[in-house]
Write a protein that holds these residues in place. Structure first.
Motif, mmCIF file in Angstrom:
data_model
loop_
_atom_site.group_PDB
_atom_site.id
_atom_site.type_symbol
_atom_site.label_atom_id
_atom_site.label_comp_id
_atom_site.label_asym_id
_atom_site.label_seq_id
_atom_site.Cartn_x
_atom_site.Cartn_y
_atom_site.Cartn_z
ATOM 1 N N ASP A 103 77.682 -52.793 -16.443
ATOM 2 C CA ASP A 103 77.519 -52.285 -15.222
ATOM 3 C C ASP A 103 76.422 -53.205 -14.416
ATOM 4 O O ASP A 103 75.296 -53.086 -14.912
ATOM 5 C CB ASP A 103 77.266 -50.928 -15.174
ATOM 6 C CG ASP A 103 77.299 -50.296 -13.689
ATOM 7 O OD1 ASP A 103 77.303 -51.098 -12.676
ATOM 8 O OD2 ASP A 103 77.334 -49.200 -13.592
ATOM 9 N N VAL A 105 75.158 -52.878 -11.409
ATOM 10 C CA VAL A 105 74.760 -52.068 -10.336
ATOM 11 C C VAL A 105 73.725 -51.218 -11.178
ATOM 12 O O VAL A 105 74.144 -50.304 -11.923
ATOM 13 C CB VAL A 105 75.757 -51.393 -9.500
ATOM 14 C CG1 VAL A 105 74.955 -50.712 -8.350
ATOM 15 C CG2 VAL A 105 76.481 -52.522 -8.988
ATOM 16 N N SER A 107 72.453 -48.539 -9.220
ATOM 17 C CA SER A 107 72.812 -47.466 -8.509
ATOM 18 C C SER A 107 73.497 -46.278 -9.153
ATOM 19 O O SER A 107 74.366 -46.560 -9.673
ATOM 20 C CB SER A 107 73.243 -47.762 -7.200
ATOM 21 O OG SER A 107 73.510 -46.615 -6.228
ATOM 22 N N PHE A 110 77.247 -45.886 -7.179
ATOM 23 C CA PHE A 110 78.604 -46.653 -7.697
ATOM 24 C C PHE A 110 78.298 -47.455 -8.786
ATOM 25 O O PHE A 110 77.141 -47.640 -9.399
ATOM 26 C CB PHE A 110 79.050 -47.418 -6.378
ATOM 27 C CG PHE A 110 78.273 -48.350 -5.948
ATOM 28 C CD1 PHE A 110 78.667 -49.702 -6.192
ATOM 29 C CD2 PHE A 110 77.085 -48.174 -5.242
ATOM 30 C CE1 PHE A 110 77.613 -50.829 -6.023
ATOM 31 C CE2 PHE A 110 76.642 -49.174 -4.671
ATOM 32 C CZ PHE A 110 76.671 -50.371 -5.060
ATOM 33 N N SER A 111 79.680 -48.229 -9.371
ATOM 34 C CA SER A 111 79.407 -49.054 -10.266
ATOM 35 C C SER A 111 80.202 -50.552 -10.154
ATOM 36 O O SER A 111 81.018 -50.390 -9.169
ATOM 37 C CB SER A 111 80.021 -48.461 -11.833
ATOM 38 O OG SER A 111 79.401 -47.428 -12.044
ATOM 39 N N ASN A 112 79.727 -51.243 -10.600
ATOM 40 C CA ASN A 112 80.498 -52.649 -10.576
ATOM 41 C C ASN A 112 80.396 -53.069 -11.978
ATOM 42 O O ASN A 112 79.442 -53.851 -12.462
ATOM 43 C CB ASN A 112 79.903 -53.715 -9.711
ATOM 44 C CG ASN A 112 80.538 -55.159 -9.509
ATOM 45 O OD1 ASN A 112 81.503 -55.020 -10.075
ATOM 46 N ND2 ASN A 112 80.028 -55.751 -8.633
ATOM 47 N N LEU A 113 81.572 -53.096 -12.867
ATOM 48 C CA LEU A 113 81.759 -53.507 -14.181
ATOM 49 C C LEU A 113 82.033 -54.958 -14.191
ATOM 50 O O LEU A 113 82.828 -55.373 -13.522
ATOM 51 C CB LEU A 113 82.805 -52.596 -15.199
ATOM 52 C CG LEU A 113 82.178 -51.263 -14.969
ATOM 53 C CD1 LEU A 113 83.406 -50.380 -15.638
ATOM 54 C CD2 LEU A 113 80.834 -50.917 -15.958
ATOM 55 N N ARG A 114 81.453 -55.710 -14.934
ATOM 56 C CA ARG A 114 81.783 -57.123 -15.488
ATOM 57 C C ARG A 114 82.029 -57.267 -16.843
ATOM 58 O O ARG A 114 81.280 -56.991 -17.739
ATOM 59 C CB ARG A 114 80.626 -58.020 -15.189
ATOM 60 C CG ARG A 114 79.970 -58.047 -13.491
ATOM 61 C CD ARG A 114 80.350 -59.406 -13.192
ATOM 62 N NE ARG A 114 80.137 -59.429 -11.756
ATOM 63 C CZ ARG A 114 79.268 -59.819 -10.948
ATOM 64 N NH1 ARG A 114 78.060 -60.465 -12.087
ATOM 65 N NH2 ARG A 114 79.060 -59.876 -9.939
#
Length: 142
Positions: A103, A105, A107, A110-114
Motif C-alpha cells: 500500500d 498510501v 492515509s 483509502f488504499s493504493n496497492l502496488r
C-alpha cells in the motif's frame, strides 16, 4: 586472486576504511594509494585492472528471475526481478514483481496497492527519489 570480488562500491568503501585506519596509525595515505592497496589485496596489479574485472555489473542477485528484498516507501517487501537494464555505470533500471502488494498510501481513508514497481537504483541499492523525510523510495538489500 580472490574469487569473491567486491562490487565497485564495496571496494571503494574498503579503501576509505583503509585510508582512515592508516591515518589513525600515523601513516596517512591518499585516496589513489588506498585503491591500489585494495586492488593488491584482491590479487590485481592495480586499481584500473581490478575495476575492469569488476565491471559495471549489477550487484549479486540482480538478475531476471532472482529474488530480492528491501523496502518500498518504507514498507518491507520481497520480489522477483522481472527486468533490468543499465542506465549509466553503477545505475540500473529495475522492474520488480512484489510477492505481496504494498500500500503506497499512508492515509487511513483509502488504499493504493502496488504489485509491480520500476525504479532506477544506484550502487548502494537505493533510488535517487526520496520521500518527504529523506528516505529513498526504494531500497534493495545488497
Amino acid at each position: 586472486m580472490n574469487n569473491q570480488l567486491p562490487s565497485t562500491t564495496q571496494a571503494k568503501d574498503q579503501a576509505k576504511r583503509l585510508r582512515k585506519k592508516m591515518t589513525e596509525d600515523g601513516e596517512p595515505i591518499g585516496h589513489a594509494k588506498s585503491l591500489e592497496l585494495i586492488a593488491h589485496q584482491h590479487g590485481f596489479r592495480d586499481w584500473n585492472t581490478m575495476f575492469a574485472a569488476i565491471g559495471n555489473r549489477p550487484p549479486e542477485g540482480w538478475a531476471i528471475g532472482e529474488k530480492v528484498n528491501g523496502t518500498y516507501l518504507s514498507q518491507p517487501f520481497e520480489a522477483t526481478v522481472i527486468s533490468i537494464s543499465m542506465v549509466r555505470p553503477g545505475w540500473f533500471r529495475l522492474g520488480l514483481d512484489l510477492d505481496e502488494a504494498v500500500d503506497v498510501v499512508t492515509s487511513e481513508q483509502f488504499s493504493n496497492l502496488r504489485k509491480r514497481i520500476r525504479s532506477i537504483v544506484g550502487p548502494k541499492g537505493e533510488s535517487l527519489e526520496k520521500t518527504g523525510d529523506g528516505k529513498p523510495h526504494l531500497h534493495i538489500e545488497l
